[in-house]
Each structure stands twice: as C-alpha cells, then as structure tokens.
Design a protein around this motif. Sequence first.
Motif, PDB file in Angstrom:
ATOM      1  N   UNK A 147       0.872  -1.186   0.000  1.00 54.50           N
ATOM      2  CA  UNK A 147       0.000   0.000   0.000  1.00 54.50           C
ATOM      3  C   UNK A 147       0.900   1.225   0.000  1.00 54.50           C
ATOM      4  N   UNK A 148       0.301   2.411   0.097  1.00 54.12           N
ATOM      5  CA  UNK A 148       1.112   3.632   0.164  1.00 54.12           C
ATOM      6  C   UNK A 148       2.058   3.794  -1.028  1.00 54.12           C
ATOM      7  N   UNK A 149       1.733   3.152  -2.168  1.00 52.65           N
ATOM      8  CA  UNK A 149       2.596   3.249  -3.335  1.00 52.65           C
ATOM      9  C   UNK A 149       3.876   2.452  -3.241  1.00 52.65           C
ATOM     10  N   UNK A 150       3.962   1.506  -2.301  1.00 53.24           N
ATOM     11  CA  UNK A 150       5.178   0.720  -2.071  1.00 53.24           C
ATOM     12  C   UNK A 150       4.972  -0.721  -2.533  1.00 53.24           C
ATOM     13  N   UNK A 151       5.859  -1.206  -3.378  1.00 51.74           N
ATOM     14  CA  UNK A 151       5.742  -2.567  -3.912  1.00 51.74           C
ATOM     15  C   UNK A 151       7.124  -3.184  -4.044  1.00 51.74           C
ATOM     16  N   UNK A 152       7.155  -4.478  -4.389  1.00 52.39           N
ATOM     17  CA  UNK A 152       8.422  -5.167  -4.605  1.00 52.39           C
ATOM     18  C   UNK A 152       8.226  -6.345  -5.548  1.00 52.39           C
ATOM     19  N   UNK A 153       9.031  -6.389  -6.603  1.00 54.71           N
ATOM     20  CA  UNK A 153       8.977  -7.515  -7.532  1.00 54.71           C
ATOM     21  C   UNK A 153       9.575  -8.788  -6.944  1.00 54.71           C
ATOM     22  N   UNK A 154      10.200  -8.687  -5.791  1.00 52.91           N
ATOM     23  CA  UNK A 154      10.857  -9.854  -5.202  1.00 52.91           C
ATOM     24  C   UNK A 154       9.893 -10.777  -4.462  1.00 52.91           C
ATOM     25  N   UNK A 155       8.676 -10.338  -4.244  1.00 57.79           N
ATOM     26  CA  UNK A 155       7.729 -11.155  -3.490  1.00 57.79           C
ATOM     27  C   UNK A 155       6.499 -11.473  -4.338  1.00 57.79           C
ATOM     28  N   UNK A 156       6.083 -12.748  -4.382  1.00 51.37           N
ATOM     29  CA  UNK A 156       4.851 -13.071  -5.103  1.00 51.37           C
ATOM     30  C   UNK A 156       3.631 -12.380  -4.502  1.00 51.37           C
ATOM     31  N   UNK A 157       3.739 -11.987  -3.248  1.00 51.64           N
ATOM     32  CA  UNK A 157       2.629 -11.316  -2.579  1.00 51.64           C
ATOM     33  C   UNK A 157       2.450  -9.878  -3.058  1.00 51.64           C
ATOM     34  N   UNK A 158       3.556  -9.255  -3.499  1.00 50.49           N
ATOM     35  CA  UNK A 158       3.503  -7.829  -3.820  1.00 50.49           C
ATOM     36  C   UNK A 158       3.838  -7.499  -5.280  1.00 50.49           C
TER      37      UNK A 158
END
Length: 442
Positions: A149-160
């Motif tokens: 949320x808050x515009x924060x993501x990560x390609x390293x996690x299948x969750x995000x």
Amino acid sequence: MFAATKLATRSAFRHNWVRFSSTAAAASSYKLVVVGGGAAGLAVSSTLAQKLGKNEVAVIEPSAVHYQQPLFTFVGGGLKDFSETHRPMGELIDGNAKWIQQAAAEIDPEANTVTLADGSKVSYDYLVVAAGIELNFGGIKGLEQAIGKNGVASNYSPQYVEKTHEFLQNVQGGNALFTMPATPIKCAGAPQKIAYLADEMFREKGIRDKVNVNYYTALGKIFAIDKYANAMNGIAKSRDVNVNLFHDLVEVDGANKKATFKVLGSGPNAGETVTVPYEFLHVTPPMKPFDFIKNSKIANAAGYVDVNQATLQHNKYSNVYSLGDCSSLPTSKTAAAAAAQSHVLKQNLLNQIQGKDVPAVEYNGYTSCPLVTGKHKLVLAEFSGYTGTPHETFFFNQANEHAFSYWLTAEALPSVYWNSMVKGTWKGPSTIRKLTNPANAN
C-alpha cells in the motif's frame, strides 16, 4: 576428493540399519536429502532421484507452490501475467523422490540429521542444501507496515509483485524511487530493470516530464562487471534515470510517503541520512541466510553454507554439498548460476556416492543477469562472478540492447526452465556456446 569408500560403506550400513530397525520409521532415513524445492534443489533432486531409485531421495520443502522468479520483473512491468510464474510443487518433484512438506529447522552434520519444524528428524547419508535466501522486509524500518500500500511494492515477493504494475499505473507525477540494498541479493540486476520499464511506461502515458525516476543503490557501481556497468550507465543517462550510488534505504514512512536513505562509502556525506518524498517506491529488500543454516555448523561466518567454490562440496563435512543462493559461492545469485552449479554438483556427488576416485568437476563461477531495459530490449550479461570475465553465449556484443536477447529471456528461457531445468536436464549454455560463439568474440 572422491576416495571415500570407507565413508560410503559406513554410510550405507547406517542407512540400511535405520531403514530396517524396528525402532526407526522407514520414512525417516534416505540416501540423499535435498533441503529446498527451488530451481537449484529441483535441478539436483530430479536427476539424482532417477539415478538412485525410488524413495532414496527426499526433498524438504514447505511450499505448495513453485515460482519461476525470473519472470517477476515482467509481471511487475505489466508484460506478463502472474499466472505464468507458478506451478504446484507436487507436479515438479520427481516421482521417485519423497516430498517432505515441512520447513527445515536445524541441520546437524555431526549426526547426519535434519530436524523439521514439527521436531521430527530426517537422517541422511548425503545432504544437499539448496534452501535459497530469505527476504528481510523487517530489515528496513517501517517497510513491513507500508509494503503493498502507500505506493510501495516489490517484484521480489509473489505477494507484492502485482502491486508494482498497479501502483505504477496510478502515478501521475512526482518521484518514482527504485532501491538496491547493501546485502547480497538474488538477481542483482532486478532492482534497476523495473526502473527502465517504469520509465517506458511513463513515456507511453505522456507523463515522463512530470515524473523523476531515481535509482538508489547502496553499492558503488550500477553493476558489478565493468563491461555491463558501462552499458547500464549509458542507458540510465539516455533515459534520464538518476543514479544515486552509496545510498541505502533504511526507513519508509508510508503514511507520509517518504523514504530515508543512509549515505555509505567514504565521501564527505558518509553517515548522513537523506529523506526523499515519493509517489511510487519499488523496494528490493535486504536479504539474509535462513537461521537454520546460519546457526548450524555448516555455515561460514557470514551465515552461508561453507563450500569449496570449485567443487561445491562442504569444506569440512565431505557428505554435504550446497548450491544456489544459500551457498558461499562468490558469484551472483541467479537461476543461470544454479543451473551451471547443479551440473557440477551432481557429477561430483554421484561420483562420491559410487566410490569413484576421479578428479572433481569444477565450477567456474558462471552466472547470467538478463537486464530488461524496455519492451523488446535487453542487455544479456553473462560472466564469471569469480573473475569478472564476460562469458557470452552469442557472437554479438551482449552489452548492447537487443530484441533477440529480450525474446530469449521472455519467451524461450521460461520454457527451458519448466521443461528442462527443474527436471535436472539443463546445465546452462556452455554446450551451445561452442556453436554460437566458438571464438569467444566478446
């Protein structure tokens, strides 16, 4: 190295005694135990389960799903669907192997046992540790509360990973930040790949002049190998991607959309912190060895499995091997490296099991990092992490962006992964290279 007849005989006696003793469960002892059902673990267990026969090999892996992680960048960039990245673990573990669907909790190389999460023990004659590396989202203050949320993501996690594309589509202006931590990580090129895809996305939307694309790396170079570092610096400059070296993300304030970096290195601002507002933040989390490895006798001082960098055999325990992200091998942690390592490890381990006194097969540090720079554009970095020398498969200069390199990575290699690597039949492009770049032109 492989003059181990006494070890093999003693090991076989113990193995058979445990199997047939009235005081021990048959399912608790195996000729070979592989810890980990990722790319490296499957590449090893699939081959050796076929070589050693039914129920001689056990795979300790808690996850019911296997992810082809190299595809996550394409998902985050909106170029592939998440459904293409995963398959049921049960479909990938070889039918001759026993799947123990639990997490490893402890490794005791003196007793030749692995303790599982439920407290039960699995005995082995030989052990291969391919457990991967742990994403440490908690290593950055505030990140666990902000991620997703808050515009924060990560390609390293299948969750995000799907949040990456979703949040990028919502950007209308402001700062888009992309980070690289100070710790060793898997796929060291991925933190910057998504920056180039985001740049392209903003240009297609006609808002690139309203967005500042900033890449923050805790390291002193944009890429470890000079040939590809020079190429990536040129690409970043041409795309107006601002590269900030020696900046390590230490805190995320999701509520106020602010990211704080600590300045590393020895420059005049070293030790200071810099806080930057963001509209979008892609975080590559710091990574660390799993505790059950770090706290065991098979680990080196840094917490990785302490193996010989050429043979992949443990430096103290001759019946223990390791490969992939959890190993101490000083090369980039990629699926390509795991493929080459698995070929070496399987030959050396099988020779040891069979009591052959032959020279060890050696791994030269080969790894590959396909650096996606846009739709149908990719820099295909191939090199030895041991020497820093490029080992390119094709006759053209792979440091240049190329549509063929993109097609190979996005379309051909995923098929190789599912149909060959996890089945243990892919050892990397060394054989192909003899035909496609026999003169080592680059």
